[in-house]
Write an enzyme that holds these catalytic residues in place. Structure first.
Site, PDB file in Angstrom:
ATOM      1  N   HIS A   1      22.202  62.090 -60.151  1.00 58.47           N
ATOM      2  CA  HIS A   1      22.284  61.766 -61.651  1.00 58.47           C
ATOM      3  C   HIS A   1      23.579  61.366 -61.696  1.00 58.47           C
ATOM      4  O   HIS A   1      23.664  60.726 -63.108  1.00 58.47           O
ATOM      5  CB  HIS A   1      22.000  63.547 -62.981  1.00 58.47           C
ATOM      6  CG  HIS A   1      23.107  64.195 -62.297  1.00 58.47           C
ATOM      7  ND1 HIS A   1      23.170  65.260 -61.389  1.00 58.47           N
ATOM      8  CD2 HIS A   1      24.354  64.745 -63.350  1.00 58.47           C
ATOM      9  CE1 HIS A   1      24.179  66.239 -61.169  1.00 58.47           C
ATOM     10  NE2 HIS A   1      25.198  65.103 -62.880  1.00 58.47           N
TER      11      HIS A   1
ATOM     12  N   ASP B   1      18.107  65.702 -56.615  1.00 54.49           N
ATOM     13  CA  ASP B   1      19.414  65.130 -56.631  1.00 54.49           C
ATOM     14  C   ASP B   1      20.509  64.835 -55.664  1.00 54.49           C
ATOM     15  O   ASP B   1      21.708  65.414 -55.759  1.00 54.49           O
ATOM     16  CB  ASP B   1      19.611  65.823 -57.580  1.00 54.49           C
ATOM     17  CG  ASP B   1      20.666  65.242 -58.759  1.00 54.49           C
ATOM     18  OD1 ASP B   1      20.938  64.687 -58.589  1.00 54.49           O
ATOM     19  OD2 ASP B   1      22.126  65.991 -59.928  1.00 54.49           O
TER      20      ASP B   1
ATOM     21  N   SER C   1      30.202  67.589 -61.081  1.00 56.01           N
ATOM     22  CA  SER C   1      28.483  67.207 -60.221  1.00 56.01           C
ATOM     23  C   SER C   1      29.208  66.385 -58.823  1.00 56.01           C
ATOM     24  O   SER C   1      30.151  65.523 -58.981  1.00 56.01           O
ATOM     25  CB  SER C   1      28.021  66.706 -61.680  1.00 56.01           C
ATOM     26  OG  SER C   1      27.208  67.842 -62.423  1.00 56.01           O
TER      27      SER C   1
END
Length: 472
Positions: free
Chosen positions: A259, A314, A413
């Site tokens: 992402h 992901d 992230s």
């Protein structure tokens, strides 16, 4: 009656004669000649070059521009080896064309231009001279240079501050002082990485810098303590924005979250040439620290099963344009042992996550931080919030955290969760188990993570076949 008609005829003849006069006769009038001379002088004055916004970096050639273009020279210097060159130039108004003799040029609005050469090397020492030219419509206002960035660093006008930002779960973790139980595994041949740049061999997961003692809450790190951690930036116009973390797993390979490098509404990757990776970085906005390496991205590999709706699979790999140079500040982390992918091996054990994120006061951190977080069972995670976690977890993910405010947050992230592996000789090897994916937001209108909830990690150990098939 006759006189009136004659008068009208006379007037009509005069009008006809006026319109058919040759245009060159106007130049004989003194007033027209003077006006033309003034206009030509005004245009000629506008061709004179203004002062450079950064005389030590950029200079215009000659005293004035040509009627439809000007030439200039950019001097690029560096304190560290640069492999891959990206120049971002901004003009004060659109140009017809910007040209050069060193790289490919791209522009979306003819005001902001990017010159890119992934193979160009810039070494410390004498400046690299880059000649450019700008074309513009003759007689119109001339576009002038406003700013220059080199690999994300503004060099004209001089400015050592870089913009920073965040994504779903991205800048630095908060804190804890609990101790991390060791996990015992055997050493693997695949733990050795070679660096084509140095010709040497570097063992993955090994740290050359001794960690500093943990301070209160244990959130500070020492520079070089986690040498595999990478900072990912994306260009926004001519500026670079910090978006995510990543982990160096090979001389040319960064593992991160999908992402971070895909377009928000689809699973397709962003353009690779908009990304820049920094390794060996400790201060987020400081450019003067030594040992930092910046790399262009040549290719983005998003896991084929990535789902942007529920964040399953992901994961993404960034293939760098050139190999890194292994130093005490830049080293790869080891991938997990294939024989111990069962989650039971790490449940209730604490892993470490590093990053630049929001601290407990909601401020973006300047120094690289760390958080220790225990892995919890799938059942504990699901039952902690049955309205949220069932939608975003599976047997390919795991949850971790204390739920007491010690967590990763927006800005972390893509960063890896690592565990230490202790050997009988007292040495330690760091192994990567998961990649930070997402956490529960505080509210619908608060896109900031809630540190009182668990964080969801993509279990990278479950994707070893895919990862290892692409490591370079």
């Amino acid at each position: 009656m006759f006189l009136q008609m004659g008068c009208r005829l006379h007037v009509s003849l005069v009008l006809v004669m006026f319109w058919v006069l040759p245009s060159h006769l106007y130049a004989a009038e003194d007033s027209s000649e003077n006006y033309g001379g003034i206009e030509r002088a005004r245009q000629k004055t506008n061709l004179h070059h203004p002062p450079s916004p950064c005389p030590s970096v950029f200079s215009y050639e000659g005293r004035e521009a040509e009627k439809d273009k000007w030439f200039g020279v950019i001097l690029v210097t560096t304190e560290e080896l640069l492999t891959g060159l990206r120049l971002d130039l901004m003009l004060d108004r659109p140009a017809s064309l910007l040209g050069n003799w060193i790289g490919e040029v791209k522009s979306k609005d003819n005001t902001r231009f990017t010159i890119l050469n992934l193979n160009q090397t810039v070494i410390p020492g004498p400046p690299l001279s880059i000649r450019i030219f700008v074309k513009f419509p003759e007689g119109e206002n001339i576009p002038r240079l406003r700013s220059i960035h080199v690999n994300g660093r503004q060099i004209c006008p001089a400015d050592h501050v870089m913009s920073s930002g965040s994504m779903p779960v991205t800048p630095g973790p908060i804190t804890t002082t609990r101790k991390n139980p060791p996990v015992t595994v055997r050493r693997q041949d695949s733990d050795v990485r070679s660096s084509p740049e140095t010709g040497g061999v570097t063992e993955c997961g090994r740290v050359a810098v001794q960690p500093a003692p943990l301070i209160t809450h244990g959130q500070n790190t020492a520079r070089g303590q986690f040498p595999w951690h990478a900072a990912l930036y994306q260009s926004k116009d001519i500026h670079l924005k910090y978006i995510c973390g990543g982990s160096l797993i090979g001389p040319r390979t960064i593992l991160t979250a999908a992402h971070c490098v895909t377009k928000s509404t689809v699973s397709r990757p962003v353009e690779a040439d908009t990304l820049l990776v920094y390794l060996g970085k400790y201060h987020l906005k400081q450019w003067s620290e030594g040992g930092v390496q910046d790399k262009q991205v040549a290719e983005i590999l998003v896991h084929p099963e990535y789902n942007s709706s529920n964040y399953q699979s992901d994961l993404a790999l960034l293939i760098l344009s050139s190999p890194v140079q292994f130093t005490k500040y830049v080293r790869p982390v080891c991938l997990w042992d294939k024989t111990e992918v069962d989650l039971e091996n790490v449940i209730n054990k604490e892993g470490i996550v590093t990053g630049w994120g929001y601290d407990e006061n909601g401020q973006i951190t300047e120094e690289l931080k760390m958080a220790k977080m225990p892995v919890v069972s799938q059942q504990v995670c699901l039952w902690s919030n049955r309205d949220f976690y069932p939608h975003f977890t599976s047997d390919m993910t795991y949850c971790a955290g204390f739920r007491n405010g010690s967590s990763v947050c927006n800005g972390d992230s893509g960063g890896g969760m690592v565990f230490p592996r202790n050997w009988s000789d007292g040495s330690v090897t760091w192994m990567l188990r998961g990649v930070v994916s997402l956490s529960k937001p505080k509210g619908l209108n608060q896109p900031v993570c809630d540190p009182t909830n668990f964080v969801v990690f993509t279990d990278a150990a479950k994707y070893l076949d895919w990862i290892q098939s692409h490591v370079k």
